[in-house]
Scaffold this motif. Sequence first.
Motif, PDB file in Angstrom:
ATOM      1  N   MET A  86       0.825  -1.205   0.000  1.00  0.00           N
ATOM      2  CA  MET A  86       0.000   0.000   0.000  1.00  0.00           C
ATOM      3  C   MET A  86       0.854   1.249   0.000  1.00  0.00           C
ATOM      4  SD  MET A  86      -3.141  -0.630  -0.232  1.00  0.00           S
ATOM      5  CE  MET A  86      -3.451  -2.265  -0.855  1.00  0.00           C
ATOM      6  N   THR A  96       1.352   2.551  -3.529  1.00  0.00           N
ATOM      7  CA  THR A  96       0.280   3.394  -4.075  1.00  0.00           C
ATOM      8  C   THR A  96       0.487   4.841  -3.661  1.00  0.00           C
ATOM      9  OG1 THR A  96      -1.042   1.518  -3.424  1.00  0.00           O
ATOM     10  CG2 THR A  96      -2.191   3.412  -4.416  1.00  0.00           C
ATOM     11  N   THR A  97       0.865   5.003  -2.396  1.00  0.00           N
ATOM     12  CA  THR A  97       1.030   6.351  -1.868  1.00  0.00           C
ATOM     13  C   THR A  97       2.120   7.095  -2.631  1.00  0.00           C
ATOM     14  OG1 THR A  97       0.544   5.376   0.250  1.00  0.00           O
ATOM     15  CG2 THR A  97       1.346   7.632   0.254  1.00  0.00           C
ATOM     16  N   ASP A 117       1.014   8.023  -6.035  1.00  0.00           N
ATOM     17  CA  ASP A 117       0.119   9.177  -6.013  1.00  0.00           C
ATOM     18  C   ASP A 117       0.898  10.478  -5.908  1.00  0.00           C
ATOM     19  OD1 ASP A 117      -2.727   7.787  -4.229  1.00  0.00           O
ATOM     20  OD2 ASP A 117      -2.073   7.676  -6.305  1.00  0.00           O
ATOM     21  N   ARG A 141       2.547  11.392  -9.110  1.00  0.00           N
ATOM     22  CA  ARG A 141       1.646  11.866 -10.144  1.00  0.00           C
ATOM     23  C   ARG A 141       1.393  13.373 -10.016  1.00  0.00           C
ATOM     24  NH1 ARG A 141      -3.613   9.189  -9.322  1.00  0.00           N
ATOM     25  NH2 ARG A 141      -3.981  11.086  -8.165  1.00  0.00           N
ATOM     26  N   ALA A 142       1.439  13.859  -8.783  1.00  0.00           N
ATOM     27  CA  ALA A 142       1.180  15.274  -8.568  1.00  0.00           C
ATOM     28  C   ALA A 142       2.472  16.068  -8.712  1.00  0.00           C
ATOM     29  CB  ALA A 142       0.601  15.485  -7.178  1.00  0.00           C
ATOM     30  N   PRO A 143       2.577  16.872  -9.766  1.00  0.00           N
ATOM     31  CA  PRO A 143       3.796  17.653  -9.912  1.00  0.00           C
ATOM     32  C   PRO A 143       3.852  18.725  -8.831  1.00  0.00           C
ATOM     33  CG  PRO A 143       2.168  18.328 -11.548  1.00  0.00           C
ATOM     34  CD  PRO A 143       1.572  17.172 -10.810  1.00  0.00           C
ATOM     35  N   ARG A 155       3.921  22.055  -7.227  1.00  0.00           N
ATOM     36  CA  ARG A 155       3.459  23.342  -7.727  1.00  0.00           C
ATOM     37  C   ARG A 155       4.583  24.358  -7.540  1.00  0.00           C
ATOM     38  NH1 ARG A 155      -2.653  24.811  -7.473  1.00  0.00           N
ATOM     39  NH2 ARG A 155      -2.622  26.954  -8.170  1.00  0.00           N
ATOM     40  N   ARG A 161       5.049  30.112  -5.138  1.00  0.00           N
ATOM     41  CA  ARG A 161       4.530  31.390  -5.593  1.00  0.00           C
ATOM     42  C   ARG A 161       4.911  32.478  -4.605  1.00  0.00           C
ATOM     43  NH1 ARG A 161      -1.501  30.399  -7.699  1.00  0.00           N
ATOM     44  NH2 ARG A 161      -2.043  30.504  -5.505  1.00  0.00           N
ATOM     45  N   ALA A 195       4.171  35.610  -2.269  1.00  0.00           N
ATOM     46  CA  ALA A 195       2.984  36.019  -1.515  1.00  0.00           C
ATOM     47  C   ALA A 195       2.378  37.251  -2.176  1.00  0.00           C
ATOM     48  CB  ALA A 195       3.362  36.322  -0.072  1.00  0.00           C
ATOM     49  N   PRO A 196       1.047  37.289  -2.300  1.00  0.00           N
ATOM     50  CA  PRO A 196       0.420  38.456  -2.924  1.00  0.00           C
ATOM     51  C   PRO A 196       0.571  39.693  -2.051  1.00  0.00           C
ATOM     52  CG  PRO A 196      -1.233  36.954  -2.058  1.00  0.00           C
ATOM     53  CD  PRO A 196       0.086  36.281  -1.875  1.00  0.00           C
ATOM     54  N   ALA A 197       0.375  40.862  -2.669  1.00  0.00           N
ATOM     55  CA  ALA A 197       0.466  42.117  -1.916  1.00  0.00           C
ATOM     56  C   ALA A 197      -0.706  42.216  -0.950  1.00  0.00           C
ATOM     57  CB  ALA A 197       0.451  43.290  -2.889  1.00  0.00           C
ATOM     58  N   THR A 221     -18.008  35.200   4.181  1.00  0.00           N
ATOM     59  CA  THR A 221     -17.093  35.456   3.061  1.00  0.00           C
ATOM     60  C   THR A 221     -16.244  36.693   3.345  1.00  0.00           C
ATOM     61  OG1 THR A 221     -18.758  34.552   1.588  1.00  0.00           O
ATOM     62  CG2 THR A 221     -16.958  35.762   0.569  1.00  0.00           C
ATOM     63  N   THR A 241     -13.487  36.054   5.825  1.00  0.00           N
ATOM     64  CA  THR A 241     -12.428  35.127   5.422  1.00  0.00           C
ATOM     65  C   THR A 241     -11.557  35.777   4.356  1.00  0.00           C
ATOM     66  OG1 THR A 241     -14.066  34.011   4.048  1.00  0.00           O
ATOM     67  CG2 THR A 241     -13.377  32.873   6.013  1.00  0.00           C
ATOM     68  N   LEU A 242     -12.151  36.644   3.527  1.00  0.00           N
ATOM     69  CA  LEU A 242     -11.339  37.345   2.524  1.00  0.00           C
ATOM     70  C   LEU A 242     -10.494  38.426   3.191  1.00  0.00           C
ATOM     71  CD1 LEU A 242     -13.730  37.694  -0.543  1.00  0.00           C
ATOM     72  CD2 LEU A 242     -11.899  36.049  -0.158  1.00  0.00           C
TER      73      LEU A 242
END
Lengths: 270, 299
Positions: A1, A4-5, A8, A11-13, A15, A18, A20-22, A106, A109-110
């Motif tokens: 098992m 499989t891990t 998995d 399979r995920a490249p 990312r 990035r 941090a946004p302003a 919303t 949280t934003l």
Amino acid sequence: MTATTVEDLDRAPARAARTAPAPIPFSRLMTVELVKMFNTRAGFWLIMSMAGTALIATASVILFAPDSAMTYDNFGAAIGVPMTLLLPVMAILSVTSEWSQRSGLTTFTLVPHRGRVIRAKMVVAIAIGAVSIGVALAIGALGNIVGSAIAGVDTVWDISANQITMLVLANVLNLLIGFMLGVLIRNSPGAIVGFVVYSFVLPTLSMVLGNFQQWWEDLRPWLDFNWAQGELYDGQLTSTQWAQLGTAGLIWLVVPLAVGLVMVMRSEVK
Amino acid sequence: MIDVTALTRTYGGLRAVDDVTFSAQPGRVTGFLGPNGAGKSTTMRVMVGLTPATSGSATVLGRKYADLPNPGREVGVLLDASAQHAGRTGRETLRVAARTMGLPMSRVDELLDLVSLTGTEAERRVKNYSLGMRQRLGIATALIGDPEVLILDEPANGLDPAGIRWMRDLLRGFANKGGTVLLSSHLLHEIEVIADDLVVIGQGRIVAQGTKAELLASAGTLVRSTAIEELAQALEQRGVTAVASGRDALRAEAEADLVGQVALAAGVPLTELRAADGAGLEEMFLELTADTSREGAAA
């Protein structure tokens, strides 16, 4: 098992990291809050009713007032009365809708800094209040010119610049009372009822108490906020009256607003 | 990447979230599973700062949520699709979100397209939306900032089967691109289909966590044979616990390849060999939450 891990994960490249946004600038929050006040059905009709009542009030003075009453002061007063109710309601809804409509889930949280959001709402509400009074005075001026022309009397400009300043201040204070009740109660119907009690029931009670109890009658200018505000509509305040306005305002506006803000910061948004 | 460490939230004497620790990894879909009132939503609300934690901490992308400079650009959150202003149109709702994050308004139309809300629907007020449409709008709000992490509370609620399929593909794609997905549900089958990792919670406590594969493995293997008694004996000799499951089948607490080897060595013919039913996770779930769920006492 475990195979499989690992597969998995392969399979995920990964990312790409990035940057941090302003951070969100305060000016943007004010724009957002301004838009939010008008892009709901309630907000739209609130603004419409302000314009509508201003026009109706002006027309009524022209139609029904005697020629001698065709003065700027009277036009201003007629337009100002609905404003004293509609502006606080606008301020109340700008805060309470986040809870009553649950859009705060919303919003907060934003922008996970509730103090900033509330501050932006307050600045925008005051600005809208000031602009509304400006528009109301302009409509009143127009009414005054048209009304006196129809009646064939001289146009009377009996409001001084100082009176206008006081009028704006009185209306902004009134709007802030609504805002404070919104922050404190955080429920639309509750805060609106609260405003009615605050503005119409409490002053009456205060007056009745003052009639029977001399000590309250003596303290009233200092402790009755409605009384202290009333002086503003007369245009000129003595330094004692300013002090009375400040004292009563501290008790009835600043302190409850501070309590409300603490509650907003600590409460859960559900 | 989401890290939750020893998170506790109490309401008076009630420990709604009790010492919860888990993490959600990038590139994977983490299913947050539990019966109603288990503490899933409270945990998620604490993660995004809507509810203060009593103790413990939660970080997203290595930082406390409140320290994210523009959270919508890094974390997409949908906690309750009904929590939208009823008097605002769908499009205006998205525009407010886009404006807050500082995004161009063209993103609004892109996202409306992505979640299949038509132009006419977008002009309607949220008050007139079905729950499924609200979910789509909520998903659009969560995705509009092109985040790296998604935190979704029961996003499949109210979606029709096609919508659920669409949502599943969307989240799979998001994770395959390296995003982190944390999604809660009380619907086992939904989670079973999509999740890579599972965190199972009951009465505020974590009762199981691991990869779906690991958790399914503990549910065992179903093996069917014409010589069931010989097989049972052979398994017993290898120290594998097996219980009868019907007339000609066994449920073995081992992985399928081990059971197959045992059968081969014993020369027992098999008619079926597979991981124990798709309901395995459900059994596990019911079992794990039996003493903690509301229905536990009756069952």
